[in-house]
Design a protein around this motif. Structure first.
Motif, PDB file in Angstrom:
ATOM      1  N   MET A   1     -59.560 128.146  -3.520  1.00 13.73           N
ATOM      2  CA  MET A   1     -58.160 127.928  -3.904  1.00 13.73           C
ATOM      3  C   MET A   1     -57.463 127.063  -2.872  1.00 13.73           C
ATOM      4  O   MET A   1     -57.647 127.254  -1.662  1.00 13.73           O
ATOM      5  CB  MET A   1     -57.426 129.262  -4.028  1.00 13.73           C
ATOM      6  CG  MET A   1     -57.874 130.121  -5.194  1.00 13.73           C
ATOM      7  SD  MET A   1     -56.840 131.608  -5.340  1.00 13.73           S
ATOM      8  CE  MET A   1     -57.656 132.463  -6.677  1.00 13.73           C
TER       9      MET A   1
ATOM     10  N   LEU B   1     -53.570 130.442  -1.591  1.00 18.22           N
ATOM     11  CA  LEU B   1     -53.295 131.725  -2.232  1.00 18.22           C
ATOM     12  C   LEU B   1     -52.062 132.319  -1.554  1.00 18.22           C
ATOM     13  O   LEU B   1     -52.124 132.797  -0.419  1.00 18.22           O
ATOM     14  CB  LEU B   1     -54.492 132.669  -2.098  1.00 18.22           C
ATOM     15  CG  LEU B   1     -54.342 134.045  -2.742  1.00 18.22           C
ATOM     16  CD1 LEU B   1     -54.049 133.916  -4.234  1.00 18.22           C
ATOM     17  CD2 LEU B   1     -55.596 134.881  -2.526  1.00 18.22           C
TER      18      LEU B   1
ATOM     19  N   ILE C   1     -50.624 132.769  -7.636  1.00 17.94           N
ATOM     20  CA  ILE C   1     -51.394 131.537  -7.852  1.00 17.94           C
ATOM     21  C   ILE C   1     -50.468 130.548  -8.547  1.00 17.94           C
ATOM     22  O   ILE C   1     -50.146 130.714  -9.732  1.00 17.94           O
ATOM     23  CB  ILE C   1     -52.645 131.799  -8.716  1.00 17.94           C
ATOM     24  CG1 ILE C   1     -53.514 132.897  -8.094  1.00 17.94           C
ATOM     25  CG2 ILE C   1     -53.453 130.513  -8.884  1.00 17.94           C
ATOM     26  CD1 ILE C   1     -54.717 133.283  -8.939  1.00 17.94           C
TER      27      ILE C   1
ATOM     28  N   THR D   1     -52.076 125.057  -7.220  1.00 12.36           N
ATOM     29  CA  THR D   1     -53.396 125.625  -6.949  1.00 12.36           C
ATOM     30  C   THR D   1     -54.296 125.514  -8.169  1.00 12.36           C
ATOM     31  O   THR D   1     -55.482 125.162  -8.072  1.00 12.36           O
ATOM     32  CB  THR D   1     -53.256 127.093  -6.523  1.00 12.36           C
ATOM     33  OG1 THR D   1     -52.432 127.179  -5.358  1.00 12.36           O
ATOM     34  CG2 THR D   1     -54.624 127.705  -6.231  1.00 12.36           C
ATOM     35  N   TRP D   2     -53.730 125.803  -9.350  1.00 11.04           N
ATOM     36  CA  TRP D   2     -54.515 125.661 -10.574  1.00 11.04           C
ATOM     37  C   TRP D   2     -54.938 124.210 -10.796  1.00 11.04           C
ATOM     38  O   TRP D   2     -56.073 123.934 -11.201  1.00 11.04           O
ATOM     39  CB  TRP D   2     -53.692 126.137 -11.785  1.00 11.04           C
ATOM     40  CG  TRP D   2     -53.668 127.619 -11.956  1.00 11.04           C
ATOM     41  CD1 TRP D   2     -52.648 128.468 -11.700  1.00 11.04           C
ATOM     42  CD2 TRP D   2     -54.738 128.433 -12.443  1.00 11.04           C
ATOM     43  NE1 TRP D   2     -52.983 129.765 -11.982  1.00 11.04           N
ATOM     44  CE2 TRP D   2     -54.271 129.771 -12.456  1.00 11.04           C
ATOM     45  CE3 TRP D   2     -56.028 128.177 -12.884  1.00 11.04           C
ATOM     46  CZ2 TRP D   2     -55.068 130.843 -12.879  1.00 11.04           C
ATOM     47  CZ3 TRP D   2     -56.816 129.232 -13.310  1.00 11.04           C
ATOM     48  CH2 TRP D   2     -56.335 130.553 -13.298  1.00 11.04           C
TER      49      TRP D   2
ATOM     50  N   TRP E   1     -61.885 135.402 -10.285  1.00 17.82           N
ATOM     51  CA  TRP E   1     -61.444 134.961  -8.972  1.00 17.82           C
ATOM     52  C   TRP E   1     -61.946 135.894  -7.893  1.00 17.82           C
ATOM     53  O   TRP E   1     -62.410 137.012  -8.150  1.00 17.82           O
ATOM     54  CB  TRP E   1     -59.927 134.813  -8.929  1.00 17.82           C
ATOM     55  CG  TRP E   1     -59.142 136.048  -9.328  1.00 17.82           C
ATOM     56  CD1 TRP E   1     -59.314 136.814 -10.442  1.00 17.82           C
ATOM     57  CD2 TRP E   1     -58.059 136.628  -8.607  1.00 17.82           C
ATOM     58  NE1 TRP E   1     -58.400 137.836 -10.489  1.00 17.82           N
ATOM     59  CE2 TRP E   1     -57.610 137.743  -9.365  1.00 17.82           C
ATOM     60  CE3 TRP E   1     -57.388 136.316  -7.438  1.00 17.82           C
ATOM     61  CZ2 TRP E   1     -56.545 138.561  -8.955  1.00 17.82           C
ATOM     62  CZ3 TRP E   1     -56.325 137.114  -7.038  1.00 17.82           C
ATOM     63  CH2 TRP E   1     -55.919 138.229  -7.786  1.00 17.82           C
TER      64      TRP E   1
ATOM     65  N   SER F   1     -54.013 135.607 -15.783  1.00 17.52           N
ATOM     66  CA  SER F   1     -54.797 134.411 -15.441  1.00 17.52           C
ATOM     67  C   SER F   1     -56.127 134.357 -16.182  1.00 17.52           C
ATOM     68  O   SER F   1     -56.591 133.272 -16.570  1.00 17.52           O
ATOM     69  CB  SER F   1     -55.052 134.358 -13.937  1.00 17.52           C
ATOM     70  OG  SER F   1     -53.839 134.380 -13.214  1.00 17.52           O
TER      71      SER F   1
END
Length: 414
Positions: A68, A71, A80, A84-85, A104, A126
């Protein structure tokens, strides 16, 4: 495409129930490296793999992990964000083209390995799909727990499998992370013997190169001496030939003057009659025609002198030939190298030995590609001169069994 169940596996814990979780060994090694970087600030990663389902069983294969970008924490809860995505999707597309993010991973020092409601809520948001995975690991105690999303909740499972197979995607991703973030502590191997060995190898290589250079200089010096000697011998021979030609010219000039005086005494200053001309021609042929002087014809003494001069020039021109071919003289002004080309000196010229290689070789950039017949011991001997680094290579690459490597596999070198 349906995946075959891996044959080379190691069971962790008590595997029971469904789904069966298989984690590739490089991914497990990557988790260990993330734990070394984790501290009071959590560090996370997205799990990449695929789901498989048969009539009898369900499987989750995790063959990749993407760290990531950040975080974040909101109090004691994990967050998140969109950035980050975004980074995760880019990395996944670049290194795991066909992979799916199915869970994750979190490593956070000092945090109990127990689920909080906020964690369950974040996971459902998520990764809402059935059998998605959440992994928590304590970087200090090196304990870990696996959770699976089932029946709208995260349920802990008691065991999983670690499997071993070709995984170039994860390996390439780990290499790129290593170049960006530097070497992890477990990848740093302080070995005094290895350093000493490398120093010895470098010293020997330097001495060997110096000896080759010395031999080359000696050979070049010998060639130069031979060239100078040959040039001196050729020059001496040319001088002797030039002196002989000069003596011949003086003799011929003297004979011509004597004949001219005889003609004048006989009252034939203008044109010689046929008899006298024949006699003079016979004399000339007997004395100088063998040296290349043309016959003297009836005419004034000046013409005879011109003929003599032309004869001298003709004799001089014979000196420009190749001494090796007809024994003639090489003028001193001519480059000696023109006559040395075909000789034994150039033919016996000396070339230097092989120069030290500047190319990169297998393993020079810290990554070794497994070749046919390699084992960790052989690779250690190739790179370090002995087999003592086999264990270090195995630990760096997360290899439990050092014999389980394959051709084309990339190994990180200590």
């Amino acid at each position: 495409m349906e995946r075959q169940i891996p044959k080379n596996v190691r069971q962790i814990g008590n595997v029971s129930g469904s789904p069966k979780i298989y984690v590739e060994d490089y991914v497990d090694t990557f988790f260990t490296q993330l734990c070394e970087k984790a501290g009071e600030t959590p560090i996370g990663a997205f799990l990449v793999g695929d789901f498989q389902k048969t009539d009898e069983e369900e499987y989750v294969y995790i063959y990749g992990a993407v760290q990531m970008h950040e975080l974040k924490m909101s109090g004691k809860d994990y967050l998140i964000d969109e950035d980050t995505w975004k980074h995760a999707y880019e990395d996944c597309k670049q290194y795991f083209e066909d992979g799916e993010m199915l869970g994750w991973f979190v490593a956070h020092a000092g945090v109990p390995l127990d689920l909080e409601d906020a964690v369950v809520k974040l996971h459902k948001k998520s990764f809402p799909q059935e059998n998605s995975v959440f992994i928590m690991k304590d970087p200090v105690e090196q304990e870990e727990k696996y959770f699976v999303h089932q029946m709208n909740d995260l349920l802990e499972i008691s065991g999983h499998y670690t499997y071993y197979e070709k995984n170039p995607c994860m390996q390439n991703y780990m290499i790129s992370c290593r170049k960006k973030n530097g070497v992890c502590p477990t990848e740093t191997v302080e070995d005094r013997a290895a350093k000493d060995f490398r120093s010895i190898v470098r010293d020997r290589g330097g001495r060997k190169h110096q000896r080759k250079t010395s031999r080359l200089m000696y050979a070049m010096s010998t060639c130069l001496v031979l060239i100078v000697l040959v040039m001196g011998v050729v020059t001496m021979n040319n001088m002797d030939k030039m002196k002989a030609v000069q003596s011949a010219l003086h003799e011929m000039t003297g004979d011509s003057e004597k004949e001219t005086k005889i003609v004048k005494e006989n009252g034939k200053d203008a044109v010689l009659d046929g008899t006298d001309s024949g006699e003079l021609t016979q004399v000339s042929s007997g004395n100088v025609q063998s040296e290349g002087i043309p016959e003297v014809s009836g005419g004034d003494p000046a013409a005879e002198d011109a003929g003599t001069a032309q004869q001298g020039a003709g004799d001089g021109s014979t000196e420009t030939g190749d001494p090796a071919a007809d024994g003639s003289v090489i003028p001193e002004g001519e480059a000696a190298g023109d006559h040395m080309t075909g000789g034994s000196i150039t033919g016996g010229s000396v070339t230097g030995g092989d120069a030290p290689a500047g190319e990169t070789f297998n393993g020079s950039d810290g990554v070794y590609i497994v070749e046919e017949g390699d084992t960790l011991a052989i690779i250690s001997r190739k790179m370090y001169g002995d087999i003592s680094h086999a264990d270090a290579i195995s630990r760096m690459n997360g290899l439990t069994d050092g014999n389980l490597i394959y051709i084309g596999q990339k190994l990180l070198l200590p």
